[in-house]
Enzyme design. Structure first.
Site, PDB file in Angstrom:
ATOM      1  CG  ASP A 199      72.234  -8.503  22.876  1.00 29.82           C
ATOM      2  OD1 ASP A 199      72.467  -9.754  22.986  1.00 29.82           O
ATOM      3  OD2 ASP A 199      71.085  -8.191  22.852  1.00 29.82           O
ATOM      4  CD  GLN A 202      68.155 -15.516  21.743  1.00 27.39           C
ATOM      5  OE1 GLN A 202      68.538 -16.637  21.361  1.00 27.39           O
ATOM      6  NE2 GLN A 202      67.353 -14.943  22.528  1.00 27.39           N
ATOM      7  CE  LYS A 225      68.654 -15.173  26.344  1.00 31.17           C
ATOM      8  NZ  LYS A 225      67.429 -15.319  26.560  1.00 31.17           N
TER       9      LYS A 225
HETATM   10  N1  C6P Z   1      65.712 -12.879  25.622  1.00 31.84           N
HETATM   11  C1  C6P Z   1      63.931 -14.311  24.891  1.00 31.84           C
HETATM   12  O1  C6P Z   1      63.066 -15.010  25.229  1.00 31.84           O
HETATM   13  P1  C6P Z   1      69.626 -12.073  30.100  1.00 31.84           P
HETATM   14  O2  C6P Z   1      68.044 -11.926  30.633  1.00 31.84           O
HETATM   15  O3  C6P Z   1      70.268 -10.916  30.387  1.00 31.84           O
HETATM   16  O4  C6P Z   1      70.161 -13.458  29.929  1.00 31.84           O
HETATM   17  O5  C6P Z   1      69.361 -11.772  28.488  1.00 31.84           O
HETATM   18  C2  C6P Z   1      68.918 -10.654  27.770  1.00 31.84           C
HETATM   19  C3  C6P Z   1      68.668 -10.715  26.318  1.00 31.84           C
HETATM   20  C4  C6P Z   1      69.637  -9.826  25.691  1.00 31.84           C
HETATM   21  N2  C6P Z   1      69.419  -9.896  24.155  1.00 31.84           N
HETATM   22  C5  C6P Z   1      68.795 -10.633  23.416  1.00 31.84           C
HETATM   23  C6  C6P Z   1      68.870 -10.807  22.144  1.00 31.84           C
HETATM   24  C7  C6P Z   1      68.182 -11.836  24.069  1.00 31.84           C
HETATM   25  O6  C6P Z   1      67.389 -12.483  23.478  1.00 31.84           O
HETATM   26  C8  C6P Z   1      68.071 -11.628  25.606  1.00 31.84           C
HETATM   27  C9  C6P Z   1      67.045 -12.515  26.314  1.00 31.84           C
HETATM   28  C10 C6P Z   1      64.734 -13.776  26.204  1.00 31.84           C
HETATM   29  O7  C6P Z   1      64.226 -13.903  23.905  1.00 31.84           O
HETATM   30  C11 C6P Z   1      64.246 -13.643  27.461  1.00 31.84           C
HETATM   31  S1  C6P Z   1      63.518 -11.987  26.981  1.00 31.84           S
END
Ligand code: C6P
Length: 405
Positions: A199, A202, A225
């Protein structure tokens, strides 16, 4: 290479006052702001080039297709994929992981099989596996973390057996900022033939990612992001695995031929891209990649590392601050508590001073449970932040401490 100190002026949203103060945006881990280049690329497409992709013989459809597929090429180069067929355009990390759960795991798993994850994971790297475990009778097992917020590697390795069919692990923890030792984890998993999904939600925004060098099998990330629009993302997968996987969504564009008796699926990557995609968003995503590369990933990474060290030192010096997550390797994120002030109250007070942070469980409830907390306050960095932002955060915290004294 752009001078990183000047990048802030590329972001229109950062040029405003919030609650009477110049905005300090420390919530990029939730969603980063967009540079004018991205906003303009989307607007230009909407104004001049909009049509459906892969379908028309007319000029606008050709233009839209070229821009959309151009974004795929940029993403392919960004993560050094072996081929553009390996870049599946999705709505984000969440969809990318669900795709692997349903298309790769569901046909493969049965009772007795296991999926291994770590305690650090975001809900998007937990719940899709729980769903597929329920559907197949497989079990989800979890490697623990230590008090610094690091995966206990030896315990994770001990859980790697021939029962484990997939290992899902974050590149960087969104709640604690821990950079996981992917090389060690992937090498150990590969010795046992375990398929590995990373994943990278980040990861990609903050450092150079080379999926071939990492040695994983799937890597998922989100456009919003990394300065792109929401509703965009990528699943990178090894071509051989993707070829063998059935699609998990059916519809237009993912087929070569349809009759009531039989459907022949399209080739990669289109087999996994049913329906009209997020064309405008993906074009913006491509512009975001151009932007990141114009600044330089190495440049970004060094700037953020230095700023993170500055932020941690300053936070640690505030009376009553407890850092949550003190891993030896961290990136871009710091969680903390201030005395026993509830994070939501603290976040609201910081907002009154123009400082935007995220508060709560950060969609990583097991991490919060591990630390015995309902949530934390989290400051997260991007290339547009600077030491003035951190100084403003610290001043706002000092004020909050007095208010709640
Ligand atoms: N974290 C945060 O504030 P999406 O929503 O599909 O773009 O990403 C989901 C997601 C998956 N893995 C990690 C490590 C993430 O950080 C995130 C999204 C945001 O930390 C929103 S909860």
């Amino acid at each position: 290479m752009a001078d990183i100190a000047h990048c802030r002026s590329d972001f229109p949203a950062l040029q405003q006052d919030v609650n009477g103060h110049p905005l300090v945006f420390l919530d990029s881990a939730a969603s980063s702001q967009q540079p004018a280049a991205v906003i303009d690329a989307v607007a230009r497409y909407q104004r001049e080039d909009h049509a459906n992709v892969h379908r028309g013989v007319h000029t606008l459809s050709h233009r839209a297709t070229e821009l959309y597929e151009g974004a795929r090429d940029k993403l392919c180069h960004l993560v050094n994929a072996a081929s553009r067929s390996e870049i599946i355009l999705t709505s984000g990390t969440t969809e990318s992981i669900n795709l692997v759960a349903q298309s790769y795991c569901r046909p493969l798993l049965g009772p007795g099989d296991q999926i291994l994850i770590s305690w650090l994971e975001h809900h998007s790297n937990i719940v899709p596996w729980q769903l597929v475990c329920e559907q197949t009778g497989a079990d989800l097992i979890v490697a623990p973390i230590n008090d610094r917020g690091e995966i206990e590697l030896d315990k994770m390795q001990a859980l790697m057996t021939d029962r484990v069919k997939l290992l899902g692990v974050g590149h960087v923890s969104n709640a604690l900022g821990t950079v996981n030792p992917l090389r060690d984890i992937i090498t150990s998993a590969k010795k046992l033939g375990i398929t590995v999904l990373v994943d990278g939600a980040q990861g990609v925004p903050h450092m150079n990612v080379d999926v071939q060098a990492l040695g994983c099998d799937f890597y998922a990330f989100s456009g919003h992001k990394m300065f792109g629009p929401t509703g965009t993302g990528v699943l990178w997968g090894r071509e051989k695995l993707l070829e063998e996987m059935p699609p998990y969504k059916g519809g237009g564009d993912m087929i070569l031929e349809v009759s009531f008796e039989n459907t022949v699926f399209n080739e990669l990557p289109y087999k996994f891209e049913a329906g009209t995609p997020n064309i405008a968003g993906t074009i913006g995503f491509g512009a975001a990649v151009d932007y990141l590369q114009s600044v330089g990933m190495q440049n970004i990474s060094e700037h953020e590392q230095a700023l993170h060290r500055y932020m941690v030192a300053k936070l640690a010096a505030v009376d009553g601050v407890r850092l949550i997550g003190t891993a030896r390797e961290q990136a871009s994120v710091q969680s903390f508590m201030l005395n026993d002030i509830h994070p939501h109250d603290l976040g609201t007070l910081l907002d009154h001073q123009g400082v935007a942070v995220r508060t709560g469980h950060h969609c990583a409830m097991p991490v919060m449970q591990r630390f015995g907390l309902p949530g934390t306050t989290r400051a997260s960095l991007a290339l547009y932040n600077n030491t003035d932002d951190i100084d403003r955060l610290i001043a706002a915290l000092e004020k909050a401490r007095q208010v709640f004294a």
